[in-house]
Design a protein around this motif. Structure first.
Motif, PDB file in Angstrom:
ATOM      1  N   LEU A 213       0.832  -1.203   0.000  1.00  0.00           N
ATOM      2  CA  LEU A 213       0.000   0.000   0.000  1.00  0.00           C
ATOM      3  C   LEU A 213       0.868   1.256   0.000  1.00  0.00           C
ATOM      4  N   ASN A 214       1.921   1.249   0.792  1.00  0.00           N
ATOM      5  CA  ASN A 214       2.820   2.410   0.816  1.00  0.00           C
ATOM      6  C   ASN A 214       3.465   2.648  -0.542  1.00  0.00           C
ATOM      7  N   ALA A 215       3.717   1.559  -1.270  1.00  0.00           N
ATOM      8  CA  ALA A 215       4.419   1.687  -2.546  1.00  0.00           C
ATOM      9  C   ALA A 215       3.478   1.869  -3.729  1.00  0.00           C
ATOM     10  N   ASN A 216       2.331   1.143  -3.721  1.00  0.00           N
ATOM     11  CA  ASN A 216       1.500   1.081  -4.922  1.00  0.00           C
ATOM     12  C   ASN A 216       0.038   1.456  -4.702  1.00  0.00           C
ATOM     13  N   GLY A 217      -0.317   1.922  -3.529  1.00  0.00           N
ATOM     14  CA  GLY A 217      -1.705   2.304  -3.307  1.00  0.00           C
ATOM     15  C   GLY A 217      -2.094   3.528  -4.119  1.00  0.00           C
ATOM     16  N   SER A 218      -3.392   3.793  -4.145  1.00  0.00           N
ATOM     17  CA  SER A 218      -3.874   4.991  -4.825  1.00  0.00           C
ATOM     18  C   SER A 218      -3.352   6.225  -4.093  1.00  0.00           C
ATOM     19  N   PRO A 219      -3.399   7.399  -4.723  1.00  0.00           N
ATOM     20  CA  PRO A 219      -2.933   8.617  -4.038  1.00  0.00           C
ATOM     21  C   PRO A 219      -3.600   8.836  -2.681  1.00  0.00           C
ATOM     22  N   ALA A 220      -4.897   8.557  -2.590  1.00  0.00           N
ATOM     23  CA  ALA A 220      -5.588   8.745  -1.308  1.00  0.00           C
ATOM     24  C   ALA A 220      -5.040   7.797  -0.248  1.00  0.00           C
ATOM     25  N   VAL A 221      -4.768   6.558  -0.633  1.00  0.00           N
ATOM     26  CA  VAL A 221      -4.237   5.586   0.328  1.00  0.00           C
ATOM     27  C   VAL A 221      -2.814   5.939   0.711  1.00  0.00           C
ATOM     28  N   ARG A 222      -2.024   6.411  -0.240  1.00  0.00           N
ATOM     29  CA  ARG A 222      -0.629   6.753   0.042  1.00  0.00           C
ATOM     30  C   ARG A 222      -0.469   8.114   0.705  1.00  0.00           C
ATOM     31  N   SER A 223      -1.588   8.782   0.965  1.00  0.00           N
ATOM     32  CA  SER A 223      -1.495  10.085   1.630  1.00  0.00           C
ATOM     33  C   SER A 223      -1.073   9.942   3.089  1.00  0.00           C
ATOM     34  N   ARG A 224      -1.170   8.727   3.616  1.00  0.00           N
ATOM     35  CA  ARG A 224      -0.676   8.456   4.951  1.00  0.00           C
ATOM     36  C   ARG A 224       0.420   7.408   4.843  1.00  0.00           C
ATOM     37  N   ARG A 225       1.312   7.401   5.785  1.00  0.00           N
ATOM     38  CA  ARG A 225       2.360   6.393   5.828  1.00  0.00           C
ATOM     39  C   ARG A 225       1.898   5.282   6.745  1.00  0.00           C
ATOM     40  N   TRP A 226       1.637   4.104   6.161  1.00  0.00           N
ATOM     41  CA  TRP A 226       1.129   2.985   6.910  1.00  0.00           C
ATOM     42  C   TRP A 226       2.259   2.268   7.648  1.00  0.00           C
ATOM     43  N   ALA A 227       2.003   1.888   8.885  1.00  0.00           N
ATOM     44  CA  ALA A 227       2.949   1.034   9.600  1.00  0.00           C
ATOM     45  C   ALA A 227       2.990  -0.313   8.887  1.00  0.00           C
ATOM     46  N   GLU A 228       4.173  -0.771   8.552  1.00  0.00           N
ATOM     47  CA  GLU A 228       4.310  -2.014   7.797  1.00  0.00           C
ATOM     48  C   GLU A 228       4.340  -3.196   8.767  1.00  0.00           C
TER      49      GLU A 228
END
Length: 483
Positions: free
Chosen positions: A259-274
């Motif tokens: 998600l951090n690498a390939n999510g949509s712009p809305a999803v990548r607007s936050r940095r997800w804990a991996e």
């Protein structure tokens, strides 16, 4: 087979039949599917009514020609493949809402209706069809595979929402499985016989669906955990708590990195804990959602997960604090709620976008009793990790169902064989835990031997007897479920 196609064209019209090679390939192979057969139909036909389907069946049955129904093509176990060739029946033109009864909370549709379009069409009534499979799925395919999706924890699976069916049998006979009341004890439950039968007993041409009220309010929360076992254990605790969640999903650390690498712009607007992460949806009245969220927060604090989102962030529901040591991040706006849930819905598409050229996805699912969920998820994660290939766990843990997806090079026989062995061990392990080899993908051609292991020869024998009774020539989607 070609003569059958020509005869069908004579009845339905030349424009209702195509022999185009690209169309045949599209209808016979799927990049989403773990199982594909080399065979292809000789033609694709496009009926527009139950009468058209009945005519197709009469022609094919008389000539002993296989019939393979095709909905959206999004199934993953080779459910619409054509191992024995034949005629492929595409329901793209049977996409009408036949009758809508808002006072009775039901709707009658043709099999080619897309469920997202259906819900958009009836949204103003305050009702919706609560199933939530692939956004491309159509009702006919949803019935045939007994689909579920993220809403199954709250609303059950497709079988719980089908009131009656109009079905064309192998010889062209048209039956209706029951009438429209919500309950009946009149005769055999033929509706449930055809739901999940994958088109092997008959072709569904009309579906009456129950509808549910659209919830007054919803909210979404996410929480990350240090291990997949911890996340699965927390999910099991939520399930046993009795909190009426709308959905409960899990994604492992590899999915979160994607998600951090390939999510949509809305999803990548936050940095997800991996890290392994639970996605939790609440629905109901505003007061009920607030109460359920508070109870879930209290329970998950006892599970000691890590917070998710930007480092150090501690957010309460829609901006309100939930106390020191809060473990959940709740959406603070409706847009953020949508974006958080989009991360779960985008997982498969984000993963496919990172496939190296020539690579394929092997996706499979199992379901186990809730008490064994953490054990099964943890075991599957470790087993896939031994392959040395990309493997990820994601799924509907609210009802004990989860998926494993693995990327591999199908041109490498050793890789393909290793994954096949891994999947088989996963099926065996699920059965040892009194689970099932297919929570929602059905059997298709990919899990026939696993179904035998799950049910045994005697039960399969009863299924064969039912099949022979309604399809003695074995022309309805042959080669699926069992041989």
């Amino acid at each position: 087979m070609l003569r059958a196609a020509q005869e069908i064209a004579g009845v339905l019209g030349e424009d209702a039949v195509t022999y185009d090679a690209d169309v045949l390939e599209h209808h016979g192979h799927s990049d989403w599917s773990t199982s594909n057969s080399p065979g292809r139909a000789v033609a694709v036909v496009y009926p527009r009514s139950t009468e058209d389907v009945s005519a197709i069946a009469r022609i094919c049955n008389r000539r002993n020609v296989p019939m393979v129904p095709f909905g959206a093509g999004s199934s993953v176990e080779g459910n619409f493949s054509q191992p024995h060739s034949g005629i492929c029946i595409d329901f793209a033109h049977m996409d009408k809402i036949i009758a809508f009864h808002p006072d009775d909370m039901d709707v009658v549709v043709q099999p080619g209706v897309n469920w997202v379009d259906l819900n958009s069409h009836i949204a103003s009534s305050g009702l919706f069809a609560p199933m939530d499979p692939s956004p491309t799925a159509t009702v006919g395919g949803m019935v045939s595979t007994n689909c579920s999706g993220t809403n199954a924890f709250r609303y059950g699976t497709m079988k719980d929402w089908v009131l009656n069916l109009t079905v064309v049998l192998a010889d062209g006979t048209v039956i209706k499985t029951r009438r429209r009341p919500r309950k009946t004890s009149a005769g055999y439950n033929l509706t449930s016989l055809f739901v999940g039968a994958e088109g092997t007993l008959g072709i569904v041409t009309e579906v009456t669906l129950k509808l549910a009220p659209i919830p007054e309010d919803t909210d979404v929360a996410v929480a990350a955990f240090p291990t997949i076992r911890a996340a699965a254990a927390a999910a099991a605790a939520l399930i046993r708590s009795g909190i009426p969640l709308a959905a409960l999903e899990i994604m492992d650390e590899r999915q979160m990195a994607i998600l951090n690498a390939n999510g949509s712009p809305a999803v990548r607007s936050r940095r997800w804990a991996e890290q392994p992460t639970l996605f939790i949806k609440f629905s109901g009245t505003t007061d009920a959602v607030r109460s359920d969220a508070a109870r879930a927060t209290s329970l998950l604090q006892q599970q000691q997960p890590h917070s998710i989102g930007d480092e150090g962030e501690r957010s309460g529901r829609k901006g309100s604090n939930v106390g020191n040591g809060a473990v959940l991040h709740f959406a603070r706006t409706k847009q953020e709620e949508h974006d958080l849930w989009a991360a779960r819905k985008e997982s498969l598409f984000a993963m496919t976008s990172m496939r190296p050229p020539g690579y394929a996805i092997w996706s499979t699912d199992v379901a186990v009793p809730i008490s064994r969920l953490a054990d099964m998820v943890d075991w599957s994660k470790a087993e896939c990790g031994r392959l040395g290939l990309f493997a990820s766990v994601v799924g509907h843990v609210g009802d004990g169902n989860f998926h494993v997806a693995m990327l591999y090079d199908p041109r490498d026989g050793e890789q393909a064989a290793a994954i096949a062995r891994c999947v088989r061990r996963m099926m065996d392990r699920a059965l040892e835990m009194d689970g099932t080899v297919s929570g929602e993908h059905a059997i298709g051609i990919g899990k026939k031997e696993c179904l035998r292991d799950e049910l045994g020869d005697q039960t399969i024998g009863v299924m064969r007897a039912l099949k022979r009774a309604v399809d003695p020539k074995w022309v309805m989607n042959p080669g699926k479920v069992f041989d």
